[in-house]
Design a protein around this motif. Structure first.
Motif, PDB file in Angstrom:
ATOM      1  N   LEU A 113     -26.777  -0.155 -66.519  1.00  0.00           N
ATOM      2  CA  LEU A 113     -26.924  -1.418 -67.223  1.00  0.00           C
ATOM      3  C   LEU A 113     -27.946  -1.276 -68.344  1.00  0.00           C
ATOM      4  N   GLU A 114     -27.502  -1.555 -69.562  1.00  0.00           N
ATOM      5  CA  GLU A 114     -28.356  -1.446 -70.736  1.00  0.00           C
ATOM      6  C   GLU A 114     -28.757  -2.814 -71.274  1.00  0.00           C
ATOM      7  N   ASP A 141     -33.334   2.331 -67.545  1.00  0.00           N
ATOM      8  CA  ASP A 141     -33.316   2.838 -66.169  1.00  0.00           C
ATOM      9  C   ASP A 141     -33.401   1.706 -65.155  1.00  0.00           C
ATOM     10  N   GLY A 142     -32.735   0.594 -65.456  1.00  0.00           N
ATOM     11  CA  GLY A 142     -32.689  -0.533 -64.543  1.00  0.00           C
ATOM     12  C   GLY A 142     -33.895  -1.452 -64.584  1.00  0.00           C
ATOM     13  N   VAL A 143     -34.848  -1.165 -65.468  1.00  0.00           N
ATOM     14  CA  VAL A 143     -36.082  -1.962 -65.539  1.00  0.00           C
ATOM     15  C   VAL A 143     -36.047  -2.859 -66.778  1.00  0.00           C
ATOM     16  N   PHE A 144     -36.342  -4.128 -66.595  1.00  0.00           N
ATOM     17  CA  PHE A 144     -36.351  -5.077 -67.701  1.00  0.00           C
ATOM     18  C   PHE A 144     -37.406  -4.685 -68.729  1.00  0.00           C
TER      19      PHE A 144
END
Length: 288
Positions: A113-114, A141-144
């Motif tokens: 998810l980008e 890498d999945g981090v907001f």
């Protein structure tokens, strides 16, 4: 690209177009320094009697409908798989006096998810479809990481844009949104109609091809989009620019009641998060 954007709203760059620039409500009119004239159409919230009942022939947005696009993006010589899941929620949000339909858009690069985005659309009484803003969250890498490309009509010099005409014809050109603080400016021109185009979900007739560009993109690219009646966006391509995105509609379905309930819950969660992390977005009312 100057902005990392999902397939439905990806911006390209400038092509000389004879633009009809449209502004949505009286509170979001263009500024005097615009290089092209602004035409107030529609001119007030009174032009949106049933704004969330979106049955535009080339971009219908019925709650519970989901489109899945797959393809690739090539940038700086590297090609990665790209996948976008575009879902119409049953929720709405009032923006600049107009109640809009909330779309949930998830953008994956190489399976990760980008970007996740809430987008806000409303249909005018004449059948034209308008875009009133976007809240895109970026991830690594999945981090907001943040939502730097947020824009809401009527706030911070953001202007709504005409996203899809009720009856697009070759030669029609129009502004799809203008937000100078984040250098966002989408323009579109209808370049072909009555086409036949095939994608994995089927073959379609009466397809229109629209070219989208951005005066703020120095790379000079154009994004090509193909829309089929009663279906919506079916294919995306690129001409020039610093990134080449090629995508087709792979699946289209109507969600079950349980699936739509889950989507609405995720949209509410993202809307709450947006109002927590963004002072501008906090000024909007919650989705409902």
């Amino acid at each position: 690209m100057s902005h990392r954007r999902s397939v439905a709203f990806l911006t390209a760059s400038l092509v000389a177009l004879p633009l009809l620039v449209a502004t949505a409500t009286a509170g979001s009119a263009g500024s005097s320094d615009d290089p092209i004239p602004a035409v107030a159409h529609p001119s007030s919230v009174d032009d949106f009697t049933h704004p969330t009942r979106i049955d535009n022939a080339y971009f219908p947005l019925k709650p519970g409908t989901q489109w899945v696009y797959e393809g690739s993006v090539t940038e700086e010589g590297e090609t990665v798989p790209h996948r976008v899941v575009f879902t119409v929620s049953s929720l709405t949000k009032e923006i600049d006096g107009v109640r809009t339909r909330v779309i949930w858009d998830r953008d994956y690069a190489d399976g990760t998810l980008e970007e996740a985005e809430l987008a806000f659309f409303a249909q005018a009484d004449d059948g034209d479809l308008w875009r009133f803003g976007e809240y895109p969250e970026e991830y690594a890498d999945g981090v907001f990481e943040g939502a730097p490309n947020l824009w809401i009509t009527g706030m911070a010099r953001a202007r709504a844009g005409l996203y899809m005409l009720d009856d697009p014809e070759v030669g029609d050109s129009y502004e799809q949104g203008l937000v100078r603080p984040i250098e966002f400016w989408d323009v579109a021109e209808v370049r072909a109609e009555d086409l036949r185009n095939c994608v994995p979900v089927g073959c379609y007739h009466d397809v229109v091809r629209i070219h989208e560009t951005s005066p703020f993109d120095p790379a000079g690219g154009t994004q090509t989009k193909f829309y089929a009646p009663r279906v919506g966006l079916i294919r995306i391509g690129a001409i020039g620019g610093d990134a080449q995105e090629v995508m087709t509609l792979r699946r289209m379905k109507v969600l079950s009641d349980d699936q739509l309930e889950w989507v609405d819950a995720e949209v509410r969660k993202m809307d709450r998060h947006g109002r927590e992390v963004s002072d501008l977005y906090a000024r909007t009312e919650p989705v409902r």
